[in-house]
Design an enzyme around this catalytic site. Sequence first.
Site, PDB file in Angstrom:
ATOM      1  N   THR A  51       0.703  -1.046   0.086  1.00  0.00           N
ATOM      2  CA  THR A  51      -0.305   0.429  -0.090  1.00  0.00           C
ATOM      3  C   THR A  51       0.839   1.219   0.252  1.00  0.00           C
ATOM      4  OG1 THR A  51      -1.614  -1.180   1.164  1.00  0.00           O
ATOM      5  CG2 THR A  51      -1.563   0.992   1.340  1.00  0.00           C
TER       6      THR A  51
ATOM      7  N   ASP B 120       2.127  -6.600  -3.567  1.00  0.00           N
ATOM      8  CA  ASP B 120       1.413  -7.120  -2.614  1.00  0.00           C
ATOM      9  C   ASP B 120       1.688  -8.090  -1.973  1.00  0.00           C
ATOM     10  OD1 ASP B 120      -1.879  -6.469  -1.307  1.00  0.00           O
ATOM     11  OD2 ASP B 120      -1.007  -8.338  -0.584  1.00  0.00           O
TER      12      ASP B 120
HETATM   13  N1  ASP Z   1      -2.081  -6.111   1.230  1.00  0.00           N
HETATM   14  C1  ASP Z   1      -1.579  -5.007   1.886  1.00  0.00           C
HETATM   15  C2  ASP Z   1      -0.131  -5.565   1.466  1.00  0.00           C
HETATM   16  O1  ASP Z   1       0.446  -6.567   2.709  1.00  0.00           O
HETATM   17  C3  ASP Z   1      -1.349  -3.970   2.866  1.00  0.00           C
HETATM   18  C4  ASP Z   1      -0.606  -3.044   3.125  1.00  0.00           C
HETATM   19  O2  ASP Z   1       0.370  -2.786   2.140  1.00  0.00           O
HETATM   20  O3  ASP Z   1      -0.877  -2.417   4.407  1.00  0.00           O
HETATM   21  O4  ASP Z   1       0.990  -5.834   0.197  1.00  0.00           O
END
Ligand code: ASP
Length: 343
Positions: A16, A60
């Site tokens: 993110t 991700d």
């Molecule tokens: N789904 C994302 C990830 O872990 C959530 C985040 O970046 O906090 O890549």
Amino acid sequence: MKKIKANILLIYTGGTIGMVKDFKTGALKSFDFKTLLDQIPELKLLDCDIDTVSFKEPIDSSNMDIDAWVQIAQLIEDQYEAFDGFVVLHGSDTMSYSASALSFMLENLGKPVVFTGSQLPIGDLRTDAKENLITSIQVASLQTKGKPLITEVCLYFEYKLYRANRTTKLNAEDFQAFSSFNYHDLAESGVHLKVNCEYLYKQSKRKKLKVHKKLDNNIALIKVYPGITEAVVTNIFNTPGLKAVIIETFGAGNCTTEPWFLKILTKNISSGIHIINITQCVGGSVMMGHYETSSALKNIGVISGKDITTEAALGKAMFLLGQDVSDNQFKTMYETPLRGEMS
Ligand code: ASP
């Protein structure tokens, strides 16, 4: 004497933190890290030189795997002499797993490796990404007598710096997403950046960095629960190629004393499978033999994971299996803190 600026390498793996909102469509899209310094002008105010490198295809963190961990380790190894510290931008979902694994892969680390991420994208108005990123860079730049102050893999999130292999992601919504129940915070960021130097990892002797890239993931994790069946446990142990099983037990390392359960464990230990007992509680330690329900585990040779987190337990098992150590050495090394991961 003129102060020499620290040289920091930002490694972007995905998550993110590296996203911006397309204001026309409202969709989140990946951010071009080469333009980081232009997009976040605050970074130019930091008293250090920053360079960036990104995974070819940022991921991700739910898609993290051994190959990606090796890629991070390789980037650090390749650039180790050129930089004073490393900041790894990583999705928060599996950040504790990756950072724990990296702590084992990077032996004799003499420079900081700070993992960070965010709950909201860097391009969001209310983002937590900027503070996490800026302070992580500051932490990675800290020096004492011209040498890096921090010489371990850590994780910075929402005003706190933790030893990475002691952390767990506990909250999917709060900015305060991580916790370290069994070890002190390494630093807190408020009006001042307060480093708790007494809790930093100290190498007994400065040795050359050794990067371990051989990990073996022929392992399984079983979280026991009241009512777990023989069929489920048998099936897991029948996994082809299995070499180690981590069992998340109750409280201080307690488990059912049903004869079928102990029989499966005894049989597998005698055929060379490493069985490790860790607690499913977020705080506290396994103490095998403290209750009758764990004495039997101790007697048959189950390994104690003491107060290790599940994330670090998995990384440590993969790391030690990759080391080709004997069964006895595996047990001794598992029960010994290698990177400050257990008390
Ligand atoms: N789904 C994302 C990830 O872990 C959530 C985040 O970046 O906090 O890549």
